[in-house]
Motif scaffolding. Structure first.
Motif, PDB file in Angstrom:
ATOM      1  N   THR A  72       0.822  -1.201   0.000  1.00 55.75           N
ATOM      2  CA  THR A  72       0.000   0.000   0.000  1.00 55.75           C
ATOM      3  C   THR A  72       0.855   1.250   0.000  1.00 55.75           C
ATOM      4  OG1 THR A  72      -1.687  -1.208   1.236  1.00 55.75           O
ATOM      5  CG2 THR A  72      -1.866   1.187   1.196  1.00 55.75           C
ATOM      6  N   ALA A  73       1.950   1.233   0.731  1.00 52.52           N
ATOM      7  CA  ALA A  73       2.789   2.419   0.854  1.00 52.52           C
ATOM      8  C   ALA A  73       3.411   2.834  -0.476  1.00 52.52           C
ATOM      9  CB  ALA A  73       3.893   2.171   1.875  1.00 52.52           C
ATOM     10  N   SER A  74       3.485   1.912  -1.439  1.00 50.71           N
ATOM     11  CA  SER A  74       4.091   2.221  -2.732  1.00 50.71           C
ATOM     12  C   SER A  74       3.046   2.476  -3.805  1.00 50.71           C
ATOM     13  CB  SER A  74       4.998   1.056  -3.161  1.00 50.71           C
ATOM     14  OG  SER A  74       6.001   0.819  -2.209  1.00 50.71           O
ATOM     15  N   GLN A  75       1.837   2.796  -3.382  1.00 47.17           N
ATOM     16  CA  GLN A  75       0.755   2.932  -4.346  1.00 47.17           C
ATOM     17  C   GLN A  75       0.976   4.104  -5.292  1.00 47.17           C
ATOM     18  OE1 GLN A  75      -2.969   4.805  -2.586  1.00 47.17           O
ATOM     19  NE2 GLN A  75      -1.929   4.138  -0.741  1.00 47.17           N
ATOM     20  N   LYS A  76       1.878   5.012  -4.935  1.00 50.04           N
ATOM     21  CA  LYS A  76       2.117   6.154  -5.818  1.00 50.04           C
ATOM     22  C   LYS A  76       2.812   5.730  -7.104  1.00 50.04           C
ATOM     23  CE  LYS A  76       2.216   9.432  -1.986  1.00 50.04           C
ATOM     24  NZ  LYS A  76       1.841   8.459  -0.979  1.00 50.04           N
ATOM     25  N   LEU A  77       3.261   4.477  -7.173  1.00 49.88           N
ATOM     26  CA  LEU A  77       3.796   3.943  -8.426  1.00 49.88           C
ATOM     27  C   LEU A  77       2.606   3.616  -9.326  1.00 49.88           C
ATOM     28  CD1 LEU A  77       6.413   1.489  -6.863  1.00 49.88           C
ATOM     29  CD2 LEU A  77       6.819   3.820  -7.659  1.00 49.88           C
ATOM     30  N   ARG A  78       2.020   4.662  -9.896  1.00 46.56           N
ATOM     31  CA  ARG A  78       0.743   4.516 -10.577  1.00 46.56           C
ATOM     32  C   ARG A  78       0.882   3.750 -11.890  1.00 46.56           C
ATOM     33  NH1 ARG A  78      -3.413   5.414  -7.421  1.00 46.56           N
ATOM     34  NH2 ARG A  78      -4.674   5.792  -9.293  1.00 46.56           N
ATOM     35  N   LEU A  79      -0.194   3.057 -12.246  1.00 44.22           N
ATOM     36  CA  LEU A  79      -0.283   2.361 -13.526  1.00 44.22           C
ATOM     37  C   LEU A  79      -1.543   2.838 -14.229  1.00 44.22           C
ATOM     38  CD1 LEU A  79       0.757  -1.299 -12.653  1.00 44.22           C
ATOM     39  CD2 LEU A  79       1.994   0.306 -14.108  1.00 44.22           C
ATOM     40  N   ARG A  80      -1.382   3.518 -15.353  1.00 45.62           N
ATOM     41  CA  ARG A  80      -2.525   4.054 -16.080  1.00 45.62           C
ATOM     42  C   ARG A  80      -3.448   2.924 -16.522  1.00 45.62           C
ATOM     43  NH1 ARG A  80      -4.162   5.300 -21.220  1.00 45.62           N
ATOM     44  NH2 ARG A  80      -2.358   4.247 -22.113  1.00 45.62           N
ATOM     45  N   GLY A  81      -4.725   3.123 -16.270  1.00 46.89           N
ATOM     46  CA  GLY A  81      -5.717   2.133 -16.665  1.00 46.89           C
ATOM     47  C   GLY A  81      -5.967   1.040 -15.650  1.00 46.89           C
ATOM     48  N   PHE A  82      -5.129   0.974 -14.587  1.00 49.51           N
ATOM     49  CA  PHE A  82      -5.302  -0.049 -13.546  1.00 49.51           C
ATOM     50  C   PHE A  82      -6.194   0.498 -12.429  1.00 49.51           C
ATOM     51  CE2 PHE A  82      -2.033  -2.084 -15.801  1.00 49.51           C
ATOM     52  CZ  PHE A  82      -1.846  -3.373 -15.315  1.00 49.51           C
ATOM     53  N   THR A  83      -7.027  -0.363 -11.891  1.00 48.63           N
ATOM     54  CA  THR A  83      -7.862  -0.013 -10.735  1.00 48.63           C
ATOM     55  C   THR A  83      -7.172  -0.523  -9.473  1.00 48.63           C
ATOM     56  OG1 THR A  83      -9.906  -0.133 -12.012  1.00 48.63           O
ATOM     57  CG2 THR A  83     -10.090  -0.349  -9.622  1.00 48.63           C
ATOM     58  N   ASP A  84      -7.000   0.362  -8.490  1.00 46.98           N
ATOM     59  CA  ASP A  84      -6.381  -0.011  -7.220  1.00 46.98           C
ATOM     60  C   ASP A  84      -7.439  -0.466  -6.216  1.00 46.98           C
ATOM     61  OD1 ASP A  84      -3.891   0.549  -8.146  1.00 46.98           O
ATOM     62  OD2 ASP A  84      -3.622   2.411  -7.041  1.00 46.98           O
TER      63      ASP A  84
END
Length: 771
Positions: free
Chosen positions: A303-315
């Motif tokens: 969770t802490a690394s969620q800023k590593l975003r992936l376009r089009g992915f749902t978190d």
């Protein structure tokens, strides 16, 4: 030799696109006209890639194009006169999936079908231990709260913040994968993210989930390392190598499956990729998932690394285990790892859950909501047959996992400056953060506040010379590292942090006190602790500190002194304690005389709220008698019925009391008072007349008789302030007893002295000192 494929030239592609646009078709429409089951060859045609010559000719024919003008470097020797497209050469995509699945099956089963549990010397089948996970669709750290919204929360609500502070709907993990074709699973360390991805791979491999797809499981850490060595970050090549291991050597098969959307790609451990590689890895995932968008993608990340975003992915976020999931996991764990029979495993699981549900084990229940800590608790229980008496040992084992052993077991290497901190330094830093926040009553703190505390610690290190801006950057990076690597500090809501479990904040706070004591700061460390003797929030700190000290003699002595001082300056409260002491001295030495004092203090302080019959049933007969007399007086004070039923009840109560009375004078007096009650056969008028003329006097005589013979009836009247002081006094004494009973190291002489002097008035304490 005639080429078996053709590709369109740039000019030919332009002409083809214009003709295609005039048709108003989609690529699927055109594929249908060519009698193809997938649009993949059509896509290849329009992107200038090689296409089977028969398909190329058919596409040109349908679009009214000259194939020679469309092709790049067209050969002169074909098509042969009368040659047509033979669509039977095109393999059915469903058949291709099944053809690939067969040799790939064993590879996935070997890769994902077993688990290597910590401290267990043999692999465990995934099927034997896996428990379905639930998913929170709203990410806790993205919720908007003000720090003021959280400060009023106590220990009971602490662990719900972010995971149910606002009740969130949970959905099964499998359902989330079905809903979202591109999904990223977030969660703290040890919540089961990797195991969930392995389970998806196995279920897909068996055709029980996504039966029309081929599963590929990739550890992103290993993908990054291999890509760096080869100089190329290519998921296609990695997938091809996975197929090659399964005996499938044709890259066209991989391309066909990907173009048709027939791959379930599982990408595990985004947070485990080293900083030097993460940008390249994310870029490749984005590019690959955009190009082959028809496939199903599931990635995992802390969770802490969620800023590593992936376009089009749902978190989404893994939810903590429910009680039902905890029970299921325990049953599977003990059955899978028992050395006897399955029934024995079920029996052990039932014993484990029973112990876990005991009130004194509520701290363990707060922790065992993740597979990691639940596994640790089961492992300890199996070895000892019980949960640890000293919670400090369990916390230490759990922290050892989070602070290093967990990464080591998975082969993960971290590459930031925080990695240079050795384990003792990490423990000191976390202890400092816990102590300073807990001391100020902060369970939750803003990001800038915790970064300032980290900065203060870094500034205090020997040889530390950091500019303000550099210190700020270093503090921010260290907070991110602690959060991402260990999950010990987490973002509960946007910009608001806390320790992941209150138990860890309390443990680290106690550890700071013990460390200060061991360094020679005994009086300051323990003195500061006992100043919180009346604060219920500090109760667990006292218990943990007592358990961790090499000798708890000084602590319990300081606690005793502080407790006695609470009531030392109030003469009325001292009289109350003296009365309770005198009453307790009139009974035999069994039960414990301090227990007797506690009984009489409770009896005298608030008799209207205690069930003294229940309390006294296990005590001395004289105490039981006093409880019965107190109950009788309570009835007199609250019941004013003027009927025969009440008179009969009074008579019966006195008969029951007389059975317990040993003093002849007291017995005779109570008997005479009983005989003064009107006979039950009198009429109502005589009863009411007696009541009005004699009842008040009769009750007063009963009270005076009890006071004379039993020194019992004293109308103690406490002010609200005195009531509060007494409550603190009782609670603090109970805490002292709990510390003594917590297996802490206290010498026998001090333990005996404290036990003997519990709840004594100041005068008797001073008299004991002169003896």
């Amino acid at each position: 030799m005639v080429k078996r494929s053709l590709r369109a030239s740039p000019a030919g592609i332009q002409r083809a696109r214009r003709a295609f646009a005039l048709k108003g078709w989609t690529q699927e429409n055109l594929a249908g006209e060519v009698n193809l089951k997938t649009r993949q060859p059509i896509w290849r045609f329009f992107t200038g890639q090689p296409v089977d010559r028969q398909i190329f000719l058919a596409v040109c024919s349908i679009l009214d194009l000259d194939w020679r003008e469309t092709a790049l470097n067209p050969p002169a020797d074909f098509p042969e006169p009368g040659e047509t497209v033979d669509t039977t050469l095109l393999e059915d995509i469903d058949a291709l999936v099944q053809r690939v699945r067969s040799p790939h099956h064993d590879t996935i089963q070997n890769q994902c079908g077993i688990l290597q549990l910590l401290d267990i010397n043999r692999p465990v089948s995934l099927d034997d231990i896996y428990v379905d996970v639930n998913i929170l669709e709203d990410i806790a750290s993205q919720q908007q709260f003000e720090i003021a919204d959280l400060r009023h929360l106590g220990p009971a609500e602490f662990n719900r913040v972010g995971l149910g502070f606002v009740e969130q709907k949970q959905i099964p993990g499998m359902h989330a994968v079905e809903i979202y074709s591109k999904l990223r699973i977030l969660g703290k360390p040890g919540v089961g993210k990797t195991t969930f991805l392995q389970y998806l791979a196995i279920q897909c491999n068996r055709g029980e989930f996504a039966a029309d797809q081929v599963p590929i499981f990739i550890l992103l850490r290993e993908f990054a390392e291999e890509s760096r060595r080869s100089g190329e970050f290519s998921l296609f090549n990695t997938i091809y190598q996975a197929f090659l291991t399964s005996g499938i050597s044709n890259p066209a098969v991989v391309e066909t499956l990907l173009q048709a959307g027939r791959v379930l790609l599982l990408l595990d451990g985004m947070d485990e990729v080293r900083n030097q590689d993460i940008a390249a890895v994310l870029k490749e995932i984005r590019k690959f998932s955009d190009k082959y968008y028809k496939n199903r993608f599931v990635a995992s990340c802390r969770t802490a690394s969620q800023k590593l975003r992936l376009r089009g992915f749902t978190d989404v976020e893994v939810a903590p285990f429910t009680q039902a999931q905890i029970t299921t996991f325990a049953q599977k764990w003990f059955v899978a790892l028992t050395k006897t029979t399955a029934q024995s495993g079920y029996d052990q699981a039932a014993q484990f859950i029973q112990k876990l549900d005991l009130p004194e084990n509520w701290q363990f229940r707060q922790l065992v909501v993740t597979p990691l800590f639940l596994h640790l608790a089961c492992w300890v229980f199996q070895g000892q047959g019980k949960l640890p008496t000293k919670r400090t040992e369990f916390y230490k084992q759990g922290l050892d996992l989070l602070l290093g052993k967990w990464d080591e077991a998975k082969g993960v290497e971290r590459d930031d400056a925080y990695r240079e901190f050795l384990l003792p330094q990490k423990l000191r830093l976390l202890s400092q953060l816990a102590a300073v926040t807990f001391e100020q009553g902060q369970y939750f703190f803003e990001q800038r506040t915790i970064e300032q505390y980290i900065g203060d610690y870094l500034r205090s290190l020997p040889g530390a010379i950091l500019e303000s801006e550099e210190l700020q950057l270093e503090s921010e990076a260290m907070l991110k590292a602690i959060e991402a690597q260990h999950g010990l500090l987490i973002e509960r809501a946007r910009g608001i942090f806390s320790f992941s479990y209150l138990a860890f904040q309390e443990y680290f706070t106690a550890r700071k006190i013990v460390a200060s004591h061991n360094l020679g700061g005994l009086e300051q460390a323990l003195g500061g602790l006992v100043s919180h003797i009346t604060d219920p929030h500090w109760r667990e700190i006292f218990l943990l500190t007592a358990a961790m000290l090499r000798s708890a003699d000084s602590l319990v002595q300081l606690m005793k002194h502080q407790i006695d001082a609470l009531v030392a300056q109030d003469p009325y409260l001292q009289d109350f304690l003296l009365w309770a002491s005198q009453k307790s001295q009139a009974i035999p030495t069994e039960p414990n005389i301090a227990t007797a004092r506690a009984f009489y203090l409770a009896l005298g302080r608030n008799p209207h709220t205690l069930d003294h019959f229940t309390l006294a049933s296990t005590l001395d007969q004289g105490m039981f008698l006093d409880a019965a007399l107190d109950h009788l007086l309570l009835e007199f004070a609250t019941n004013y019925s003027q009927d025969f039923a009440y008179v009969n009840a009074c008579s019966e109560a006195l008969n029951n009391i007389l059975v317990m009375v040993l003093d002849a004078g007291f017995y005779k007096s109570l008997q005479q008072l009983r005989d003064q009650l009107p006979a039950p056969n009198q009429n109502r008028e005589r009863l009411q007349a007696w009541w009005q003329e004699n009842y008040s006097v009769w009750v007063a005589q009963v009270r005076d008789t009890i006071a004379h013979y039993r020194n019992l009836y004293h109308p103690w009247q406490f002010t609200p302030e005195q009531q509060q002081v007494l409550q603190h006094y009782y609670d603090a004494n109970q805490l002292l007893i709990d510390c003594l009973n917590s297996n802490c190291e206290v010498t026998a002489a001090i333990r005996q002295e404290i036990t003997a002097t519990l709840l004594l008035p100041k005068q008797e304490l001073e008299d004991r000192e002169w003896q």
